[in-house]
Design a protein around this motif. Structure first.
Motif, PDB file in Angstrom:
ATOM      1  N   LEU A 118       0.839  -1.195   0.000  1.00  0.00           N
ATOM      2  CA  LEU A 118       0.000   0.000   0.000  1.00  0.00           C
ATOM      3  C   LEU A 118       0.875   1.247   0.000  1.00  0.00           C
ATOM      4  O   LEU A 118       1.887   1.308   0.705  1.00  0.00           O
ATOM      5  CB  LEU A 118      -0.898   0.029   1.240  1.00  0.00           C
ATOM      6  N   LYS A 119       0.467   2.245  -0.777  1.00  0.00           N
ATOM      7  CA  LYS A 119       1.194   3.506  -0.795  1.00  0.00           C
ATOM      8  C   LYS A 119       0.957   4.252   0.520  1.00  0.00           C
ATOM      9  O   LYS A 119      -0.156   4.271   1.038  1.00  0.00           O
ATOM     10  CB  LYS A 119       0.746   4.367  -1.977  1.00  0.00           C
ATOM     11  N   VAL A 120       2.011   4.857   1.029  1.00  0.00           N
ATOM     12  CA  VAL A 120       1.959   5.531   2.327  1.00  0.00           C
ATOM     13  C   VAL A 120       2.201   7.023   2.139  1.00  0.00           C
ATOM     14  O   VAL A 120       3.080   7.428   1.375  1.00  0.00           O
ATOM     15  CB  VAL A 120       3.024   4.950   3.282  1.00  0.00           C
ATOM     16  N   LEU A 127       2.248   8.690   9.489  1.00  0.00           N
ATOM     17  CA  LEU A 127       2.289   7.965   8.230  1.00  0.00           C
ATOM     18  C   LEU A 127       0.931   7.295   8.075  1.00  0.00           C
ATOM     19  O   LEU A 127       0.439   6.634   8.996  1.00  0.00           O
ATOM     20  CB  LEU A 127       3.401   6.915   8.238  1.00  0.00           C
ATOM     21  N   TYR A 128       0.340   7.439   6.901  1.00  0.00           N
ATOM     22  CA  TYR A 128      -1.061   7.060   6.707  1.00  0.00           C
ATOM     23  C   TYR A 128      -1.228   6.223   5.447  1.00  0.00           C
ATOM     24  O   TYR A 128      -0.605   6.470   4.415  1.00  0.00           O
ATOM     25  CB  TYR A 128      -1.897   8.335   6.575  1.00  0.00           C
ATOM     26  N   THR A 129      -2.105   5.225   5.537  1.00  0.00           N
ATOM     27  CA  THR A 129      -2.536   4.490   4.356  1.00  0.00           C
ATOM     28  C   THR A 129      -3.946   3.974   4.616  1.00  0.00           C
ATOM     29  O   THR A 129      -4.530   4.227   5.678  1.00  0.00           O
ATOM     30  CB  THR A 129      -1.566   3.343   4.014  1.00  0.00           C
ATOM     31  N   GLU A 130      -4.505   3.251   3.664  1.00  0.00           N
ATOM     32  CA  GLU A 130      -5.855   2.718   3.852  1.00  0.00           C
ATOM     33  C   GLU A 130      -6.095   1.549   2.909  1.00  0.00           C
ATOM     34  O   GLU A 130      -5.422   1.392   1.891  1.00  0.00           O
ATOM     35  CB  GLU A 130      -6.913   3.804   3.639  1.00  0.00           C
ATOM     36  N   LEU A 159       2.312   4.037  14.377  1.00  0.00           N
ATOM     37  CA  LEU A 159       2.652   4.630  15.666  1.00  0.00           C
ATOM     38  C   LEU A 159       4.103   4.276  15.998  1.00  0.00           C
ATOM     39  O   LEU A 159       4.379   3.180  16.501  1.00  0.00           O
ATOM     40  CB  LEU A 159       1.716   4.109  16.755  1.00  0.00           C
ATOM     41  N   PRO A 160       5.051   5.163  15.715  1.00  0.00           N
ATOM     42  CA  PRO A 160       6.466   4.825  15.906  1.00  0.00           C
ATOM     43  C   PRO A 160       6.839   4.540  17.351  1.00  0.00           C
ATOM     44  O   PRO A 160       7.765   3.772  17.616  1.00  0.00           O
ATOM     45  CB  PRO A 160       7.201   6.062  15.370  1.00  0.00           C
ATOM     46  N   GLU A 161       6.102   5.138  18.300  1.00  0.00           N
ATOM     47  CA  GLU A 161       6.448   4.921  19.707  1.00  0.00           C
ATOM     48  C   GLU A 161       6.171   3.492  20.164  1.00  0.00           C
ATOM     49  O   GLU A 161       6.795   2.999  21.108  1.00  0.00           O
ATOM     50  CB  GLU A 161       5.693   5.913  20.603  1.00  0.00           C
ATOM     51  N   THR A 162       5.242   2.816  19.495  1.00  0.00           N
ATOM     52  CA  THR A 162       4.934   1.424  19.849  1.00  0.00           C
ATOM     53  C   THR A 162       5.357   0.447  18.758  1.00  0.00           C
ATOM     54  O   THR A 162       5.241  -0.767  18.944  1.00  0.00           O
ATOM     55  CB  THR A 162       3.428   1.252  20.099  1.00  0.00           C
TER      56      THR A 162
END
Length: 211
Positions: A118-120, A127-130, A159-162
């Motif tokens: 999927l393109k991000v 950072l988002y995709t669907e 979520l980079p923190e997790t």
């Protein structure tokens, strides 16, 4: 009667899917490729370090809905197991790895299947995709027709923190997330007439900023 209903449903389904995807969710969002040099990111660690494990040539192709991307190397062999790929213009993440790294609250959803990327894009702080998903319960309780009718385009953020991906199953789950992280944006989490839930999520996420 049941066969007639099924035939009618199959007739209108393509228009239903098209309507959900008629808005280009990324047209006003910057690409994230500048942070990810061109190459193949074999693991999530390579991705987080922004360091490709391979820089050999590859080509991309999409399916009819222009959502699922597949890549092949210079020899024409499919690239099947890389976590992410950057072509220098866009970043793509493998859907199987997204699902594998869903957080606990994102489970319980079925997808179409297949091994694709999927393109991000960047939407606000994320950072988002669907992709299209169906609730597992709809298939159990309502059968094939109910399952197909519940198929929706749904939003995913990283979520980079997790080191996890979060899938927003519906607007209710998204509102909980906004209440916890961006309480000032809660009034924005309202559907306008004719607006799909995923469009609300796109719009509100675009207003977020790193905390």
């Amino acid at each position: 009667m049941r066969n007639k209903l099924l035939s009618l449903f199959l007739l209108i389904l393509p228009f239903w899917v098209s309507a959900q995807n008629q808005f280009d969710p990324m047209q006003n969002d910057p690409s994230v490729s500048a942070n990810y040099p061109k190459g193949i990111y074999g693991t999530i660690e390579d991705f987080e370090n922004k360091t490709p494990s391979e820089t050999s040539d590859f080509t991309a192709r999409t399916n009819n809905d222009s959502i699922a991307y597949r890549f092949s190397n210079a020899a024409g062999k499919n690239i099947k197991d890389a976590f992410a790929i950057s072509d220098g213009t866009n970043l793509y993440i493998r859907m199987k790895d997204i699902v594998k790294n869903f957080d606990k609250g994102s489970k319980g959803q079925a997808r179409d299947g297949g091994n694709y990327y999927l393109k991000v894009y960047r939407k606000g702080a994320y950072l988002y995709t669907e992709d299209f998903f169906t609730s597992n319960m709809s298939g159990i309780l309502g059968g094939a027709i109910a399952s197909a009718m519940s198929r929706r385009m749904k939003a995913i953020i990283y979520l980079p923190e997790t080191h996890k991906f979060k899938l927003f199953k519906n607007l209710k789950f998204f509102k909980f997330f906004i209440e916890d992280n961006y309480p000032g944006l809660v009034p924005q989490v309202e559907q306008e007439k004719g607006e799909f839930e995923v469009e609300v999520i796109r719009r509100v996420l675009s207003q977020t900023a790193p905390q």
